[in-house]
Design an enzyme around this catalytic site. Sequence first.
Site, PDB file in Angstrom:
ATOM      1  N   HIS A 137       5.380  -3.601  -2.656  1.00 37.11           N
ATOM      2  CA  HIS A 137       6.358  -2.324  -3.243  1.00 37.11           C
ATOM      3  C   HIS A 137       5.309  -1.309  -3.238  1.00 37.11           C
ATOM      4  O   HIS A 137       5.878   0.404  -3.516  1.00 37.11           O
ATOM      5  CB  HIS A 137       6.929  -3.277  -4.305  1.00 37.11           C
ATOM      6  CG  HIS A 137       7.248  -4.879  -3.790  1.00 37.11           C
ATOM      7  ND1 HIS A 137       8.384  -4.707  -3.316  1.00 37.11           N
ATOM      8  CD2 HIS A 137       6.343  -6.243  -4.097  1.00 37.11           C
ATOM      9  CE1 HIS A 137       8.974  -5.864  -3.145  1.00 37.11           C
ATOM     10  NE2 HIS A 137       8.211  -6.484  -4.004  1.00 37.11           N
ATOM     11  N   ASP A 138       4.494  -1.765  -5.025  1.00 34.09           N
ATOM     12  CA  ASP A 138       4.214  -0.559  -5.781  1.00 34.09           C
ATOM     13  C   ASP A 138       3.298   0.769  -4.895  1.00 34.09           C
ATOM     14  O   ASP A 138       3.235   2.469  -5.283  1.00 34.09           O
ATOM     15  CB  ASP A 138       3.580  -0.826  -6.483  1.00 34.09           C
ATOM     16  CG  ASP A 138       3.769  -1.981  -7.361  1.00 34.09           C
ATOM     17  OD1 ASP A 138       5.046  -1.956  -7.560  1.00 34.09           O
ATOM     18  OD2 ASP A 138       3.945  -2.773  -8.259  1.00 34.09           O
TER      19      ASP A 138
END
Length: 316
Positions: free
Chosen positions: A246-247
């Site tokens: 994700h990040d």
Amino acid sequence: MTTTKPRKIIIDTDPGQDDAVAILLALASPEEIDVLGIVSVAGNVPLELTTLNARKICELAGKPETAIYAGCDRPLAHSLVTAEHVHGKTGLDGPDLPEPHMPVQDKHGVDFIIDTLREQPAGTVTLCPLGPLTNIATALQKAPDIADRIQEIVLMGGAYFEVGNITPAAEFNIYVDPEAAEIVFKCGAPITVMPLDVTHKALVTKPRNDAFRALGNLAGIATAEMTDFFERFDKEKYGSAGAPLHDPCVTAYVINPDLFSGRHINVEIETQSELTRGMTVADWWGVTDRPKNATFMGDLDADGFFALITQRLARL
Ligand SMILES: [Ca+2]
């Protein structure tokens, strides 16, 4: 040869294995990114652990001179919800990283955000939140003048077509502190969102993870071990080909925005409903005349994204 200056960013984070990769990517990319500081926030695990993990990651990157600040230890209006079921008890389960020696700065993380935005020329600092938006919202509440000085907020959070990962309607970062998210989405600064719609296409498949491990350096091996760890959870849950990273979409976007595509739309945060609290109500189809306040990403060049991460991790 590039003549553009690196973009000045503040990383606001709750590490988290995927936060770790996002931070490693930023610290390995000085041509494009100047990390002014890293601020921890309570999220995946409590603040004490996210602060400790941020220090471990900077030392893993060989950048102990990075300034780390501790931010808020709880959401604005509700008690903290954590995600040890995904990230493990430490938040950074997987690799065996040594206890860090680098310090935590004395100043509160929120004050660091405010002071930096006031000291740097207006429009030159980008905020990169990778966790709940508590610190950013608190800074905006305490110092409303900073909103006009933010170059861009590039955040991981929310979902539209992919709905939720912590409840059927909400993504974790927004769900943990929807009141903070509402403040941020209404602040008027340019916002770019990396929702689950994008991050669920950034899957660490086995060949991609093998490529990290094959780098042979500490950062590559630790990244492979971290993604191995949270893959067990995602494989069970989604049956997907690998864990979504994700990040790192946030820091990859700062390096190369062309890897991502999306729409400039209106995004509102649900704060009232028991059932859908923390939902990002994204007007993807333009069915309202509510003002456009965010660029909501929908797709990425996954091969280009993983090639970038692998190439940069090799430098550490
Ligand atoms: Ca995070």
